[in-house]
Motif scaffolding. Structure first.
Motif, PDB file in Angstrom:
ATOM      1  N   LEU A 137       0.832  -1.205   0.000  1.00 14.21           N
ATOM      2  CA  LEU A 137       0.000   0.000   0.000  1.00 14.21           C
ATOM      3  C   LEU A 137       0.861   1.247   0.000  1.00 14.21           C
ATOM      4  O   LEU A 137       0.504   2.271  -0.553  1.00 14.21           O
ATOM      5  N   ALA A 154      -8.074   1.056  10.383  1.00 14.74           N
ATOM      6  CA  ALA A 154      -9.339   1.377   9.717  1.00 14.74           C
ATOM      7  C   ALA A 154      -9.847   0.056   9.152  1.00 14.74           C
ATOM      8  O   ALA A 154      -9.177  -0.590   8.361  1.00 14.74           O
ATOM      9  N   LEU A 155     -11.028  -0.349   9.593  1.00 15.83           N
ATOM     10  CA  LEU A 155     -11.450  -1.725   9.339  1.00 15.83           C
ATOM     11  C   LEU A 155     -11.999  -1.951   7.931  1.00 15.83           C
ATOM     12  O   LEU A 155     -12.146  -3.082   7.493  1.00 15.83           O
ATOM     13  N   GLY A 156     -12.305  -0.853   7.231  1.00 14.67           N
ATOM     14  CA  GLY A 156     -12.813  -1.012   5.867  1.00 14.67           C
ATOM     15  C   GLY A 156     -14.252  -1.465   5.806  1.00 14.67           C
ATOM     16  O   GLY A 156     -14.673  -2.059   4.814  1.00 14.67           O
ATOM     17  N   LEU A 157     -15.014  -1.179   6.876  1.00 10.23           N
ATOM     18  CA  LEU A 157     -16.429  -1.571   6.867  1.00 10.23           C
ATOM     19  C   LEU A 157     -17.290  -0.336   6.611  1.00 10.23           C
ATOM     20  O   LEU A 157     -16.993   0.741   7.103  1.00 10.23           O
ATOM     21  N   LYS A 158     -18.349  -0.524   5.840  1.00 12.69           N
ATOM     22  CA  LYS A 158     -19.264   0.589   5.548  1.00 12.69           C
ATOM     23  C   LYS A 158     -20.338   0.649   6.633  1.00 12.69           C
ATOM     24  O   LYS A 158     -21.130  -0.279   6.763  1.00 12.69           O
ATOM     25  N   LYS A 210     -23.035   2.149   6.747  1.00 11.79           N
ATOM     26  CA  LYS A 210     -24.410   2.217   6.250  1.00 11.79           C
ATOM     27  C   LYS A 210     -24.893   0.889   5.704  1.00 11.79           C
ATOM     28  O   LYS A 210     -26.045   0.754   5.299  1.00 11.79           O
ATOM     29  N   LEU A 211     -23.996  -0.101   5.637  1.00 14.70           N
ATOM     30  CA  LEU A 211     -24.412  -1.420   5.153  1.00 14.70           C
ATOM     31  C   LEU A 211     -24.470  -2.405   6.321  1.00 14.70           C
ATOM     32  O   LEU A 211     -23.841  -2.191   7.355  1.00 14.70           O
ATOM     33  N   TYR A 241     -16.888  -8.111   0.200  1.00 14.00           N
ATOM     34  CA  TYR A 241     -15.472  -8.486   0.126  1.00 14.00           C
ATOM     35  C   TYR A 241     -15.281  -9.870  -0.489  1.00 14.00           C
ATOM     36  O   TYR A 241     -14.290 -10.133  -1.155  1.00 14.00           O
ATOM     37  N   VAL A 243     -24.909   2.573  -0.605  1.00 16.81           N
ATOM     38  CA  VAL A 243     -24.419   3.354   0.538  1.00 16.81           C
ATOM     39  C   VAL A 243     -24.972   4.773   0.474  1.00 16.81           C
ATOM     40  O   VAL A 243     -25.460   5.317   1.465  1.00 16.81           O
ATOM     41  N   SER A 295     -27.731   7.087   3.015  1.00 19.57           N
ATOM     42  CA  SER A 295     -27.535   8.353   3.737  1.00 19.57           C
ATOM     43  C   SER A 295     -28.211   9.439   2.915  1.00 19.57           C
ATOM     44  O   SER A 295     -27.649   9.946   1.960  1.00 19.57           O
ATOM     45  N   ALA A 304     -15.272   9.442   3.024  1.00 17.17           N
ATOM     46  CA  ALA A 304     -15.609   8.446   4.045  1.00 17.17           C
ATOM     47  C   ALA A 304     -14.939   7.110   3.710  1.00 17.17           C
ATOM     48  O   ALA A 304     -14.378   6.451   4.586  1.00 17.17           O
ATOM     49  N   ASP A 305     -14.966   6.746   2.454  1.00 18.56           N
ATOM     50  CA  ASP A 305     -14.376   5.473   2.030  1.00 18.56           C
ATOM     51  C   ASP A 305     -12.886   5.449   2.338  1.00 18.56           C
ATOM     52  O   ASP A 305     -12.332   4.424   2.740  1.00 18.56           O
ATOM     53  N   GLU A 365     -11.386   7.274   4.769  1.00 20.33           N
ATOM     54  CA  GLU A 365     -11.173   7.272   6.221  1.00 20.33           C
ATOM     55  C   GLU A 365     -11.505   5.919   6.850  1.00 20.33           C
ATOM     56  O   GLU A 365     -10.861   5.503   7.803  1.00 20.33           O
ATOM     57  N   GLU A 366     -12.503   5.234   6.329  1.00 20.24           N
ATOM     58  CA  GLU A 366     -12.890   3.949   6.910  1.00 20.24           C
ATOM     59  C   GLU A 366     -11.982   2.810   6.455  1.00 20.24           C
ATOM     60  O   GLU A 366     -12.144   1.681   6.893  1.00 20.24           O
ATOM     61  N   GLY A 367     -11.050   3.106   5.561  1.00 23.99           N
ATOM     62  CA  GLY A 367     -10.142   2.050   5.105  1.00 23.99           C
ATOM     63  C   GLY A 367     -10.715   1.232   3.955  1.00 23.99           C
ATOM     64  O   GLY A 367     -10.128   0.240   3.561  1.00 23.99           O
ATOM     65  N   GLY A 368     -11.851   1.652   3.431  1.00 22.62           N
ATOM     66  CA  GLY A 368     -12.460   0.900   2.337  1.00 22.62           C
ATOM     67  C   GLY A 368     -11.648   0.972   1.055  1.00 22.62           C
ATOM     68  O   GLY A 368     -11.491  -0.032   0.349  1.00 22.62           O
ATOM     69  N   GLU A 386      -8.380   1.345   0.678  1.00 23.68           N
ATOM     70  CA  GLU A 386      -7.185   0.489   0.678  1.00 23.68           C
ATOM     71  C   GLU A 386      -7.569  -0.983   0.572  1.00 23.68           C
ATOM     72  O   GLU A 386      -6.856  -1.764  -0.047  1.00 23.68           O
ATOM     73  N   GLN A 387      -8.722  -1.350   1.139  1.00 24.15           N
ATOM     74  CA  GLN A 387      -9.155  -2.748   1.000  1.00 24.15           C
ATOM     75  C   GLN A 387      -9.466  -3.072  -0.467  1.00 24.15           C
ATOM     76  O   GLN A 387      -9.183  -4.173  -0.934  1.00 24.15           O
TER      77      GLN A 387
END
Lengths: 224, 222
Positions: free
Chosen positions: A57, A89-93, A95-96, A105, B15, B19, B74-75, B77-80, B82-83
């Motif tokens: 990364l 940062a866990l990468g979870l949304k 709102k879902l 995933y 998503v 919101s 938001a994506d 900051e939440e680490g989405g 990079e995932q």
């Protein structure tokens, strides 16, 4: 399980830079199937930065990171197919729902297996909430959802940044059991933690030593 | 089983739809701003028809600018983000998916509501169609260009101000040709040239923006 027992990860003289200064003295290690490493170091010693470089990364490093004897940037697709990284940062949304997050995933890995998701959530004692929005969960429950991915996406290399944070005793025990099972199946684990982890079999320790760049720098500048 | 790109678009849309502020706000902004002009400037139908193309286009541009943040910040900051990269999704695909979702959720409603605003401003049927057509061609370009700026300013404090400064100059050509197409149509001139340029800008941004955005994202995440 798509385990290839011959996967190897090798790190040679790796150090990570921040503002052009090395964070820690170069480290080298190599791992093969069934091995686990815990990276230790003080706050700010570069544990997270090291893991991010390991995953490709970040590129603020010097030294070699090799996956099956090839540079990770050259075998990205193969490396990423075997890698699961769970960071701070866990990468979870939020709102879902829990299930939608895990399902997404899985889809990125071209699989869809709802049964294994539910099974993972059941093991983590959050099966009853699988329709709940992630935003409504507590910090520990969110961590559990993120960790459920180690079950729902079976890959061989787990890179876990402080996985024990926010987990209760029961959750930590579950994680240790899951790690042991993974190692027995021929997986590899790299994790960071401040705690001493006793429950994982054959966990070797790697300590990051801070560089003495401050003294060297000051001497070079004739300030000390 | 669906392809990762499509599941990404679906996820982005679901998503944002959940919101409501992200989804309704840009559209509400568009309607409120445009409907304030007759009150503030003049109720005279002739003058309003003259002002309409510019007002509709400026309001559409600003509401797209408002909507960008919700798809990236938001994506990040939440680490989405990079995932996604770790799952082997190319940065350019992420930009394409996010821009597509952004346009479907923000741009398309603007295109749909534009004829109503046109009626409010007393512009004729022909110009109304052209307004819709020009927005249809122009708003996806704005989403794509905006995504480059957004990727560059990820993780910055006060990124919003910088985003505006970076992206507005690139929005200007779209604004000029979009508004001028509607203007030409309303006075009965040929407007095909302006629409052709809008189409060319769209194609150019579809080709270039994903790569520029991916490069910018890589720098921001490093």
């Amino acid at each position: 399980m798509q385990q290839k027992p011959d996967n190897r990860l090798k790190i040679e003289n790796l150090t990570v830079f921040r503002s052009e200064l090395p964070l820690f003295e170069p480290v080298s290690f190599s791992m093969k199937a069934g091995e686990a490493i815990q990276i230790k170091g003080t706050n700010g010693s570069g544990k997270t930065s090291l893991l991010r470089c390991l995953c490709g990364l970040s590129h603020r490093h010097q030294g070699l990171i090799r996956w099956n004897d090839a540079n990770i940037d050259d075998v990205k697709d193969d490396f990423y197919a075997h890698l699961l990284y769970i960071g701070h940062a866990l990468g979870l949304k939020p709102k879902l729902s829990i299930e939608q997050n895990l399902d997404f995933y899985q889809q990125l890995r071209f699989t869809q297996d709802q049964a294994i998701i539910l099974q993972a959530l059941e093991q983590l004692k959050i099966g009853a909430y699988h329709d709940e929005l992630v935003g409504n969960l507590s910090a520990g429950q969110k961590r559990r959802v993120a960790l459920a991915r180690i079950i729902s996406e079976p890959v061989s290399l787990w890179v876990l940044d402080e996985p024990m944070v926010a987990l209760d005793v029961e959750g930590q025990a579950w994680l240790e059991r899951a790690c042991n099972q993974h190692l027995a199946d021929g997986g590899m684990i790299i994790l960071t933690s401040h705690q001493t982890i006793e429950g994982i079999n054959g966990l070797t320790e790697l300590r990051l030593n801070e560089t003495n760049w401050k003294e060297t720098y000051l001497m070079d500048e004739g300030l000390a | 089983m669906s392809s990762p790109l499509w599941s990404l678009v679906k996820r982005e849309i679901s998503v944002v739809l959940r919101s409501q502020s992200e989804f309704v706000y840009p559209l509400a902004f568009f309607i409120i701003v445009t409907s304030l002009f007759p009150l503030a400037v003049t109720p005279d139908p002739v003058q309003l028809a003259f002002l309409a193309p510019g007002i509709i286009w400026v309001a559409a541009l600003l509401s797209i600018l408002l909507s960008l943040n919700g798809f990236y910040q938001a994506d990040y900051e939440e680490g989405g983000l990079e995932q996604l990269l770790l799952a082997g999704v190319p940065g350019s695909s992420i930009v394409i998916a996010k821009s597509a979702a952004n346009w479907l959720v923000t741009g398309l409603p603007l295109v749909m509501i534009a004829p109503l605003i046109g009626v409010l401003f007393n512009i004729d049927m022909q110009a109304n169609w052209v307004a819709m057509l020009s927005l249809l061609l122009g708003t996806p370009t704005l989403c794509l260009i905006g995504s480059i700026g957004m990727c560059l300013t990820l993780g910055l404090r006060n990124g919003g101000v910088l985003l505006t400064l970076l992206v507005l100059p690139l929005f200007i050509p779209v604004l000029i040709f979009g508004a001028s197409a509607v203007q030409a149509a309303s006075i009965g001139l040929d407007y095909s040239g302006q629409l052709a340029i809008l189409g060319a800008l769209l194609i150019l941004s579809i080709i270039l923006a994903p790569h520029a955005g991916a490069a910018a994202m890589k720098i921001s995440i490093d």
